[in-house]
Design an enzyme around this catalytic site. Structure first.
Site, PDB file in Angstrom:
ATOM      1  N   LYS A  35       0.839  -1.204   0.000  1.00 21.13           N
ATOM      2  CA  LYS A  35       0.000   0.000   0.000  1.00 21.13           C
ATOM      3  C   LYS A  35       0.877   1.259   0.000  1.00 21.13           C
ATOM      4  O   LYS A  35       0.662   2.196  -0.776  1.00 21.13           O
ATOM      5  CB  LYS A  35      -0.839  -0.012   1.282  1.00 21.13           C
ATOM      6  N   PHE A 152     -16.905  10.786  10.964  1.00 22.15           N
ATOM      7  CA  PHE A 152     -18.272  10.552  10.473  1.00 22.15           C
ATOM      8  C   PHE A 152     -18.351  10.521   8.946  1.00 22.15           C
ATOM      9  O   PHE A 152     -19.450  10.522   8.385  1.00 22.15           O
ATOM     10  CB  PHE A 152     -19.212  11.638  11.014  1.00 22.15           C
ATOM     11  N   ARG A 154     -18.478   9.485   5.033  1.00 24.03           N
ATOM     12  CA  ARG A 154     -19.084   8.346   4.333  1.00 24.03           C
ATOM     13  C   ARG A 154     -18.241   8.032   3.117  1.00 24.03           C
ATOM     14  O   ARG A 154     -17.841   8.960   2.389  1.00 24.03           O
ATOM     15  CB  ARG A 154     -20.505   8.689   3.862  1.00 24.03           C
ATOM     16  N   PHE A 252     -31.302   9.103   4.678  1.00 25.17           N
ATOM     17  CA  PHE A 252     -31.315   7.718   5.184  1.00 25.17           C
ATOM     18  C   PHE A 252     -32.733   7.151   5.253  1.00 25.17           C
ATOM     19  O   PHE A 252     -33.059   6.372   6.132  1.00 25.17           O
ATOM     20  CB  PHE A 252     -30.600   7.614   6.550  1.00 25.17           C
ATOM     21  N   LEU A 253     -33.559   7.581   4.305  1.00 26.57           N
ATOM     22  CA  LEU A 253     -34.907   7.024   4.208  1.00 26.57           C
ATOM     23  C   LEU A 253     -35.121   6.368   2.838  1.00 26.57           C
ATOM     24  O   LEU A 253     -36.219   6.400   2.301  1.00 26.57           O
ATOM     25  CB  LEU A 253     -35.948   8.123   4.445  1.00 26.57           C
ATOM     26  N   GLY A 260     -25.277  -2.225   4.774  1.00 26.42           N
ATOM     27  CA  GLY A 260     -24.053  -3.020   4.815  1.00 26.42           C
ATOM     28  C   GLY A 260     -22.883  -2.081   5.030  1.00 26.42           C
ATOM     29  O   GLY A 260     -23.042  -1.020   5.631  1.00 26.42           O
ATOM     30  N   CYS A 263     -19.141  -0.102   8.468  1.00 19.73           N
ATOM     31  CA  CYS A 263     -19.443   0.542   9.754  1.00 19.73           C
ATOM     32  C   CYS A 263     -20.751   0.077  10.408  1.00 19.73           C
ATOM     33  O   CYS A 263     -20.725  -0.416  11.534  1.00 19.73           O
ATOM     34  CB  CYS A 263     -19.482   2.058   9.570  1.00 19.73           C
ATOM     35  N   LYS A 266     -20.984  -3.586  11.917  1.00 17.71           N
ATOM     36  CA  LYS A 266     -20.080  -3.863  13.049  1.00 17.71           C
ATOM     37  C   LYS A 266     -20.356  -2.906  14.213  1.00 17.71           C
ATOM     38  O   LYS A 266     -20.262  -3.298  15.367  1.00 17.71           O
ATOM     39  CB  LYS A 266     -18.622  -3.819  12.585  1.00 17.71           C
TER      40      LYS A 266
HETATM   41  P1  NAD Z   1      -9.344   0.044   6.721  1.00 18.65           P
HETATM   42  O1  NAD Z   1      -9.408  -1.388   7.039  1.00 18.65           O
HETATM   43  O2  NAD Z   1      -9.725   0.519   5.348  1.00 18.65           O
HETATM   44  O3  NAD Z   1      -7.859   0.573   6.984  1.00 18.65           O
HETATM   45  C1  NAD Z   1      -7.125   0.297   8.128  1.00 18.65           C
HETATM   46  C2  NAD Z   1      -5.630   0.425   7.781  1.00 18.65           C
HETATM   47  O4  NAD Z   1      -4.878   0.345   8.974  1.00 18.65           O
HETATM   48  C3  NAD Z   1      -5.123  -0.679   6.855  1.00 18.65           C
HETATM   49  O5  NAD Z   1      -4.471  -0.098   5.748  1.00 18.65           O
HETATM   50  C4  NAD Z   1      -4.128  -1.454   7.734  1.00 18.65           C
HETATM   51  O6  NAD Z   1      -3.039  -1.982   7.011  1.00 18.65           O
HETATM   52  C5  NAD Z   1      -3.674  -0.362   8.678  1.00 18.65           C
HETATM   53  N1  NAD Z   1      -3.095  -0.836   9.942  1.00 18.65           N
HETATM   54  C6  NAD Z   1      -3.594  -1.769  10.802  1.00 18.65           C
HETATM   55  N2  NAD Z   1      -2.762  -1.890  11.870  1.00 18.65           N
HETATM   56  C7  NAD Z   1      -1.737  -1.037  11.675  1.00 18.65           C
HETATM   57  C8  NAD Z   1      -0.581  -0.685  12.427  1.00 18.65           C
HETATM   58  N3  NAD Z   1      -0.300  -1.260  13.604  1.00 18.65           N
HETATM   59  N4  NAD Z   1       0.255   0.246  11.930  1.00 18.65           N
HETATM   60  C9  NAD Z   1       0.001   0.834  10.752  1.00 18.65           C
HETATM   61  N5  NAD Z   1      -1.085   0.565   9.996  1.00 18.65           N
HETATM   62  C10 NAD Z   1      -1.957  -0.361  10.451  1.00 18.65           C
HETATM   63  O7  NAD Z   1     -10.214   0.763   7.830  1.00 18.65           O
HETATM   64  P2  NAD Z   1     -11.164   2.059   7.653  1.00 18.65           P
HETATM   65  O8  NAD Z   1     -12.387   1.732   6.895  1.00 18.65           O
HETATM   66  O9  NAD Z   1     -10.327   3.219   7.233  1.00 18.65           O
HETATM   67  O10 NAD Z   1     -11.620   2.259   9.182  1.00 18.65           O
HETATM   68  C11 NAD Z   1     -10.726   2.700  10.164  1.00 18.65           C
HETATM   69  C12 NAD Z   1     -11.527   3.023  11.416  1.00 18.65           C
HETATM   70  O11 NAD Z   1     -12.381   4.135  11.151  1.00 18.65           O
HETATM   71  C13 NAD Z   1     -12.439   1.904  11.893  1.00 18.65           C
HETATM   72  O12 NAD Z   1     -12.494   1.922  13.287  1.00 18.65           O
HETATM   73  C14 NAD Z   1     -13.779   2.270  11.308  1.00 18.65           C
HETATM   74  O13 NAD Z   1     -14.850   1.754  12.059  1.00 18.65           O
HETATM   75  C15 NAD Z   1     -13.743   3.785  11.406  1.00 18.65           C
HETATM   76  N6  NAD Z   1     -14.592   4.475  10.425  1.00 18.65           N
HETATM   77  C16 NAD Z   1     -14.672   4.011   9.154  1.00 18.65           C
HETATM   78  C17 NAD Z   1     -15.450   4.697   8.219  1.00 18.65           C
HETATM   79  C18 NAD Z   1     -15.565   4.198   6.796  1.00 18.65           C
HETATM   80  O14 NAD Z   1     -16.446   4.684   6.078  1.00 18.65           O
HETATM   81  N7  NAD Z   1     -14.738   3.286   6.339  1.00 18.65           N
HETATM   82  C19 NAD Z   1     -16.151   5.851   8.600  1.00 18.65           C
HETATM   83  C20 NAD Z   1     -16.015   6.312   9.901  1.00 18.65           C
HETATM   84  C21 NAD Z   1     -15.229   5.607  10.817  1.00 18.65           C
END
Ligand code: NAD
Length: 448
Positions: A35, A152, A154, A252-253, A260, A263, A266
């Protein structure tokens, strides 16, 4: 400000790039070497509209760097954001905080001067406290503050969401950390973005409560759609009428195949677990989770019904695999549940998604991947619109009709107008609206 962003997924990468856009100096760290190598070349590893240009621009201006070397990224840093994943453990479904704590332990070893540690990952109430305790254990002399700053955004509109949020939530117990966070978000505050300052525990719960509420709202309208189908009402108009009430709001309606993504599923489960451990029942959240799980089963049955009661030996074309448009994210996408159910009943499934094909290829077995929508529908007995990508809304319906074996469309996102589908000669089934029927019977009559 000098920022280290740990985790370059959907949240970390977008946040890091946007902070660089604000003028801060940002180093994005990930343990995934592939990456990081790709990002160093300016190649963005996820699909998020507009992100690639911003990455290049901020790298060119020297404000944005990528590395796997956490220790070097922490030299002279003011703020460290933790934005790693917090998935559900496959063994028991509970939230897996191991990525958070392994990142925190590594960070703690290398901290030098006063540093603000910010949890951007979505984590259960109390995690900030545990993170602080971990840092103290690993490096007792370190000077730091903990902040909970839930995100927050999306997927699909992540940059706009980050740059124009409804609010920024900062959970901290110290004025010093709060001031630094105000500085970090300075450009947004200049634009009068509301900032809610609270405790870490409250900030952590705000995120879960917000997601559970939105998931409940989607589930509620999905249940109303079921009722519409039995009573002849139209769910889109019901939603419109509800949304005109400012206390409800129209967002959201949109009725569909169930929520799915990475977020809502889980986070609703994690909130329920948290409440159970605290001895509090959350029957509304529990009902939302159950109703949404059940919905995928019912959507598969809806396809079977649209196909005349059986999909055995039939070809079903699925348009859209990602959990929503404008992303390649397949996590907990309804397609992952619905397609195998159809295959188990003997359907041959062909699919096309504008951006999620590479990810999807690794997740399905026996799924034929088409190059475009028209190839997917060729010879199909039923087309299922699973994701509301813009390009599906402007397909050449006449051509689709000619290419299909049987002109049946099941629109799980209500992207088409019923009259247009009647005019185009389809049997058309959608969500919470009366079906348009008769075309298949007509075609059979004409053929005999
Ligand atoms: P993701 O899985 O897309 O990315 C996580 C990244 O962290 C990966 O690239 C992974 O390699 C890296 N990683 C893991 N452990 C690591 C470490 N020790 N050191 C360095 N890198 C490391 O996750 P995401 O979708 O970006 O979500 C991240 C957090 O944000 C989650 O808690 C999620 O619930 C929250 N969140 C996500 C969204 C969304 O839309 N995806 C929105 C709001 C909040």
């Amino acid at each position: 400000m000098r920022i280290t962003m740990i985790g370059t997924g959907y949240v970390g990468l977008v946040s890091g790039v946007c902070f660089a856009e604000f003028g801060h100096t940002v180093t994005c760290v990930d343990k995934d070497q592939t990456k990081i190598d790709s990002l160093k070349q300016g190649v963005v590893t996820i699909y998020e509209p507009g992100l690639d240009r911003m990455v290049m621009n901020n790298m060119d201006h020297g404000r944005l760097q990528f590395t796997c070397d956490l220790a070097s990224s922490l030299k002279g840093v003011n703020v460290v954001f933790i934005a790693v994943g917090t998935p559900n453990r496959s063994s028991d479904g509970n939230i897996d905080l191991s990525y958070v704590f392994s990142a925190v332990e590594e960070v703690a070893k290398h901290l030098e001067g006063y540093t603000v540690i910010v949890l951007k990952s979505t984590v259960p109430v109390g995690t900030s406290e545990q993170v602080a305790a971990t840092i103290r254990r690993v490096n007792p002399r370190v000077d730091f503050d903990i902040v909970s700053n839930p995100e927050f955004l999306r997927e699909g509109s992540a940059i706009i969401d980050f740059m124009r949020p409804d609010r920024v939530v900062i959970g901290t117990k110290t004025a010093k950390a709060a001031e630094i966070m105000r500085n970090i978000y300075g450009p947004l505050l200049l634009n009068e973005t509301p900032l809610l300052q609270t405790t870490p525990a409250t900030a952590e719960l705000i995120k879960y409560a917000a997601n559970a509420f939105l998931a409940t709202k989607i589930t509620f309208i999905n249940e109303m759609a079921d009722l519409c189908e039995k009573t002849g009402a139209n769910v889109q108009e019901v939603a419109k009428g509800m949304g005109m009430d400012t206390r409800i709001n129209p967002k959201f309606l949109n009725a569909g195949p169930g929520y799915g993504g990475s977020c809502f599923p889980k986070d609703t489960r994690a909130l329920w677990d948290l409440a159970r451990e605290a001895g509090v029942a959350l029957p509304i959240v529990a009902a939302t989770i159950a109703s949404n799980d059940e919905r995928k089963v019912r959507m598969a049955q809806k396809v079977v019904d649209a196909c005349g009661g059986s999909v055995a030996g039939k070809t079903v074309a699925v348009l859209g695999l990602a959990f929503k448009p404008n992303t390649d994210d397949m996590r907990e996408a309804p397609s992952l549940d619905i397609i195998p159910r159809l295959q188990a009943q003997g359907a041959m499934v062909r699919a096309f998604d504008p951006k999620a094909m590479d990810v999807a290829r690794t997740l399905f077995s026996g799924l034929h991947m088409a190059h475009d929508s028209y190839e997917a529908v060729t010879g199909a007995d039923c087309v299922v619109v699973m994701t509301e990508w813009n390009e599906f809304q402007v397909l050449d319906l006449k051509r689709i009709h000619e290419l299909m074996n049987t002109p049946v469309i099941l629109d799980l996102r209500n992207i088409y107008k019923r009259d247009d589908m009647r005019d185009a000669g389809f049997d058309y089934h959608s969500i919470g609206r009366e079906p348009v029927l008769g075309a298949v019977r007509e075609r059979m009559r004409a053929a005999s």
